[in-house]
Design an enzyme around this catalytic site. Sequence first.
Site, mmCIF file in Angstrom:
data_model
loop_
_atom_site.group_PDB
_atom_site.id
_atom_site.type_symbol
_atom_site.label_atom_id
_atom_site.label_comp_id
_atom_site.label_asym_id
_atom_site.label_seq_id
_atom_site.Cartn_x
_atom_site.Cartn_y
_atom_site.Cartn_z
ATOM 1 N N ASN A 7 0.873 -1.169 0.000
ATOM 2 C CA ASN A 7 0.000 0.000 0.000
ATOM 3 C C ASN A 7 0.914 1.225 0.000
ATOM 4 O O ASN A 7 1.526 1.561 1.018
ATOM 5 C CB ASN A 7 -0.911 -0.004 1.232
ATOM 6 C CG ASN A 7 -1.839 1.194 1.266
ATOM 7 O OD1 ASN A 7 -1.481 2.292 0.861
ATOM 8 N ND2 ASN A 7 -3.036 1.004 1.786
ATOM 9 N N GLU A 34 -3.929 1.782 -2.894
ATOM 10 C CA GLU A 34 -4.012 3.233 -2.652
ATOM 11 C C GLU A 34 -3.067 4.011 -3.571
ATOM 12 O O GLU A 34 -2.314 4.863 -3.134
ATOM 13 C CB GLU A 34 -3.737 3.564 -1.182
ATOM 14 C CG GLU A 34 -4.948 3.341 -0.288
ATOM 15 C CD GLU A 34 -4.896 4.151 0.991
ATOM 16 O OE1 GLU A 34 -5.513 5.234 1.022
ATOM 17 O OE2 GLU A 34 -4.234 3.705 1.954
ATOM 18 N N ASP A 145 -3.779 -5.000 1.079
ATOM 19 C CA ASP A 145 -4.050 -4.378 2.368
ATOM 20 C C ASP A 145 -5.424 -4.864 2.799
ATOM 21 O O ASP A 145 -6.436 -4.430 2.264
ATOM 22 C CB ASP A 145 -4.017 -2.852 2.219
ATOM 23 C CG ASP A 145 -4.412 -2.127 3.492
ATOM 24 O OD1 ASP A 145 -4.717 -2.785 4.504
ATOM 25 O OD2 ASP A 145 -4.439 -0.877 3.475
ATOM 26 N N ASN A 147 -6.750 -4.609 5.849
ATOM 27 C CA ASN A 147 -7.356 -3.813 6.921
ATOM 28 C C ASN A 147 -7.985 -4.693 8.003
ATOM 29 O O ASN A 147 -9.009 -4.353 8.600
ATOM 30 C CB ASN A 147 -8.386 -2.836 6.349
ATOM 31 C CG ASN A 147 -7.759 -1.491 6.007
ATOM 32 O OD1 ASN A 147 -6.988 -0.944 6.790
ATOM 33 N ND2 ASN A 147 -8.076 -0.966 4.835
ATOM 34 N N ASP A 217 -1.241 -6.233 6.140
ATOM 35 C CA ASP A 217 -0.912 -6.465 4.737
ATOM 36 C C ASP A 217 -0.510 -7.930 4.594
ATOM 37 O O ASP A 217 0.470 -8.379 5.201
ATOM 38 C CB ASP A 217 0.214 -5.542 4.305
ATOM 39 C CG ASP A 217 -0.175 -4.083 4.470
ATOM 40 O OD1 ASP A 217 -0.744 -3.511 3.521
ATOM 41 O OD2 ASP A 217 0.066 -3.523 5.566
ATOM 42 N N ASP A 246 2.636 4.755 5.092
ATOM 43 C CA ASP A 246 2.466 4.213 6.442
ATOM 44 C C ASP A 246 2.486 2.683 6.450
ATOM 45 O O ASP A 246 2.469 2.072 7.519
ATOM 46 C CB ASP A 246 1.194 4.741 7.113
ATOM 47 C CG ASP A 246 -0.036 4.710 6.231
ATOM 48 O OD1 ASP A 246 0.083 4.405 5.031
ATOM 49 O OD2 ASP A 246 -1.132 5.006 6.736
ATOM 50 N N HIS A 247 2.567 2.068 5.270
ATOM 51 C CA HIS A 247 2.647 0.617 5.142
ATOM 52 C C HIS A 247 4.024 0.193 4.643
ATOM 53 O O HIS A 247 4.696 0.948 3.934
ATOM 54 C CB HIS A 247 1.623 0.101 4.132
ATOM 55 C CG HIS A 247 0.206 0.271 4.533
ATOM 56 N ND1 HIS A 247 -0.594 -0.770 4.960
ATOM 57 C CD2 HIS A 247 -0.590 1.378 4.558
ATOM 58 C CE1 HIS A 247 -1.805 -0.319 5.220
ATOM 59 N NE2 HIS A 247 -1.832 0.977 4.987
#
Length: 257
Positions: A7, A34, A145, A147, A217, A246-247
Amino acid sequence: MKIASWNVNSLNVRLPHLQQWLQAAAPDIVGLQETKLEDHRFPDAALAALGYRSVFAGQKTYNGVAILSRDPAMEVQVGIPGFEDDQKRVIAATVAGLRIVNLYVVNGQDVGTEKYGYKLRWLEAVREWLRDELQRHPKLVVLGDFNIAPDERDVHDPVIWNEAHILTSAAEREALRALYALGLHDAYRLHHADGGVFSWWDYRAAGFRRDLGLRIDLTLVSDALREAAVEAGIDREPRTWDRPSDHAPAWVRLACA
C-alpha cells in the site's frame, strides 16, 4: 518467484520510493494499493523502464489498485463480479501461470457504522468470487491491504486492539477466516509463529519509532501453492525513508514458475 504487496498511499508521492524498492528487492510481481491516481496519470512508462508491465484501475484522491509484473498480465479483472461498487479496490490477473488477486479491503471506519456494514458485505462478495476463482485457477495468490489484523500476535497491544475495535473486531476476523476456509493460507504465518512483526504504523504519536503497529498487509496462497511458499516476510526498510507510506511491503517467495 517473489510476489509482493504494498500500500503505497499515493503513487504520485511515493513513485521514487517504489522505483528504489523495485530495484533493490527485485520482486517478480507486485500488487499496489491506494495508488490514488486516475488511469491517465499512472506512471506506466517509468515502471516499464525498470522492466515491469502494469495493469491498473484508479480514481482521483482515493483507492486505486495495480499489478506490476515482469511477465505479461492476462485475463485482467477489475472489481468483484456481480458486486456493484464504484470504488477501485480490486484487480486480478493471470501472470506466468499464477492467478493474482490484489485487494484493497475497505477500512470500515468504526464498528457498527454504515461503512463497517459495507466492509462486511464487501468481504462476503470477495469470498464468493474467490470460491469460483479457486475452481478455475488452483494456483492462486490473494494479496493486499486487508485492513484486518488476523489475531493478537498481529497487534502491538491486544488490550487496545480488541474484538470490539475496528480492524480487529470479531466479525472482521471471522470474515478473514472464511477466506482461509476456502483453502487459502497466510504465507507469513506458514514460516513465522511469533508475533510482534507489523506492516502498518500510524503516522501519529511516533507510531513507527515506537513500533506501535499492526500486521494488516497479507499474502495468501492457495492449497496448490502452500508447499511452494518457501519464504515470506515484511520489508520494514521503506518505512524508514523520508516521507514514507504508512505501510511496508509484504512478500512471499514461491519455489515455482
